[in-house]
Scaffold this active site. Sequence first.
Site, PDB file in Angstrom:
ATOM      1  CG  HIS A  82      -6.280  -5.966   9.091  1.00  0.00           C
ATOM      2  ND1 HIS A  82      -5.593  -5.002   9.801  1.00  0.00           N
ATOM      3  CD2 HIS A  82      -5.787  -5.900   7.826  1.00  0.00           C
ATOM      4  CE1 HIS A  82      -4.754  -4.382   8.985  1.00  0.00           C
ATOM      5  NE2 HIS A  82      -4.866  -4.905   7.782  1.00  0.00           N
ATOM      6  CG  ASP A 135      -4.226  -5.998   3.789  1.00  0.00           C
ATOM      7  OD1 ASP A 135      -3.222  -5.706   3.143  1.00  0.00           O
ATOM      8  OD2 ASP A 135      -4.558  -5.411   4.833  1.00  0.00           O
ATOM      9  CD  GLU A 138       0.654  -1.955   4.885  1.00  0.00           C
ATOM     10  OE1 GLU A 138      -0.021  -0.944   4.699  1.00  0.00           O
ATOM     11  OE2 GLU A 138       0.221  -2.921   5.555  1.00  0.00           O
ATOM     12  CD  GLU A 139      -1.190  -5.241   7.342  1.00  0.00           C
ATOM     13  OE1 GLU A 139      -1.629  -4.295   8.019  1.00  0.00           O
ATOM     14  OE2 GLU A 139      -1.753  -5.670   6.315  1.00  0.00           O
TER      15      GLU A 139
END
Lengths: 339, 335
Positions: free
Chosen positions: B304, B169, B197-198
């Site tokens: 994650h 990811d 993004e995270e």
Amino acid sequence: MDTKKVLFDLCSLNQIGNKAECTEYIKQALSGIADIKMLDSDCIAATFKGISDGEILFDAHIDQIGMVVTFVDDNGFVKVAAAGGIDAKTLLAKTVKILGNKPVDAVFSSTPPHLKSSDTAVSDITELILDTALGANAKDFVSVGDYVVYNNTPAELLSGRVTSAFLDNRAGVCALLLLADMLKGKQLKKSVTLLFSTEEELGCRKVKTSTFALADNITEAVAVDVTFATAPDVSSAHGGELGGGAMVGISPFLNANVTNKILKVAEENNLPYQKEVMGAATSTNADSIGITKSGIPTGLVSIPIRNMHTSIEVADMCDIENTAKLLYEYVIAGGVAEC
Amino acid sequence: MLNLIKELTCLDGISGREENVRDYILQKIEGKCTVNVDPLGNIICFKKGKNTPVKKIMLDAHMDEVGLIITAVGNDGFLRFATVGGIDVSVLLSRRVKIGDTLGVIGSKPVHLCSETDKNSLPKVEDLYIDIGATNKEQALEHVQIGDTAAFENEFLDLGDNISAKALDDRIGCAILINLIENYDEYDFYAVFSVQEEVGLRGAKAATYTVNPDSAIVLEATTAQDIKDVPETKQVCKLGNGTAVSFMDKSTIYDREYYLAALNSGILSQPKAAVSGGNNSGAVHLSRGGVRTIALSVPCRYIHSCSCVCNKNDIINTYNLAKCMLSGIASGEIK
């Protein structure tokens, strides 16, 4: 002798169940320089002959903690039980190797934060799910009873420190191999036997049968193991300083003469050491060796490590080398027992 | 594609520090499209195709990954840290991390010394520490500075039909997008490799403003919980069942026509069967006066963490579905 090479070699091997890679490594390393004796359950002893009847036994356990497969399903998922003291909450999303009929990489499942509903930790290893990602094919390679080990690559940190799984007790095994290198070709007063024993992590088992087999000649013994090093969550009440030298055990379970002699030898040779005081059981092989047959005067020397029983144990190579030197000087000083 | 993903996961690019990933991608796409790097560090590309599309289409994949940021160096030489992005503390215990080239380990109290309470509860992130082997603060500061980021040490594993690595990811999305730039030439399109993004879809917000698209395809990895003992109703999506197509998550209600078109494309796909998580679509679909948006995700177990697991066929299917949606929207076939 290159400490790092020997230590990394040892940490890259598996010694669990019927896998006896350490036994084989030690046999190769010591054949020709000592008398090798194969004992119960892959234990191995190497004797350096001395000129008198006395014989000092040094023991280091060669086995490692791990897991064992208890269940395999049709979707490639596996359940395990512990083989030794493993903290289940350190395993989530960790890769491990299943020693099946071929080595199989697998990942412990974890729940991502988006979907997690509670903050309680998994404390029971039997609740964990191990994912081979092999689907129905998993059963072709993995069976109930197969052992599961950490996927291990030893690596160096700063300051001559190393991180690896199985430093408990490959650090101790490494110290004894360094000692063997120092004893090689020397004329010794007393004989020295190095015992590499198995199943310590399951309750100090095979040191009992091995020491029984060797005991008739043994006049004194020292167990060599690891102990806790201080860290932000381990206070000095529970551990010694990493890099502070070998930890000499002091306990009612240990023979005071042997203990005092180790301390004296350390002082006389300016070797760094620390004291590790315990009120009773040391929870090492020393406890069993001391009461073998009619009793053997036994001491304990331990190498401090951090994060014990995890895949990221940390040791300082100086402590391993200083432990070997301390044991060597103990031999040269003639130990304690009259002979 | 697999080798590209392997190389991308071996790079560290915690949100805000995507430069290694950006440099790698810039080198991969050099000469194959028009390239701009915007003030935030997003890569914005325009790939000229054989035909002009009826709509301006943007594809997005984010370069950043979740990780840690060093907040303090103690006198004892241990490093303290905060998390960057959503990381559960349970996947941090006894892990190896890299702070640049410096290796460290996240220690935890030995199980022998744990009380019953310790055993049954997880420590807080602020109580954890990284051990790089330094014996004091000065030595540690020779190798690590406060504000440096730390990433999981990568261990790329080929598991047969599947792969395992950190940062799948969304390096999988990046790899698919690089492949599209290299191989797709039917219609013009914009490709954005976005930052941050995270930590709240920040890069995509600026990049979408700049591109000003009519339609967007967000390429992602999303949670698959098709794990033993997880009830069927909570599995979200399954590895090997094709691209997960979103109808709704915590940040977006997706374009209904695009959603149905993706599911009915004939390429193996499945609905993302949960309203959970979110991705850059949340920023993209609200850009300016609104952008019609679809998210195509590769199902990913243990997302994650240091050991994400994805299926090789799902990756290929997602590449094919992205291509199919791009052509469908560009030609006007998908209304």
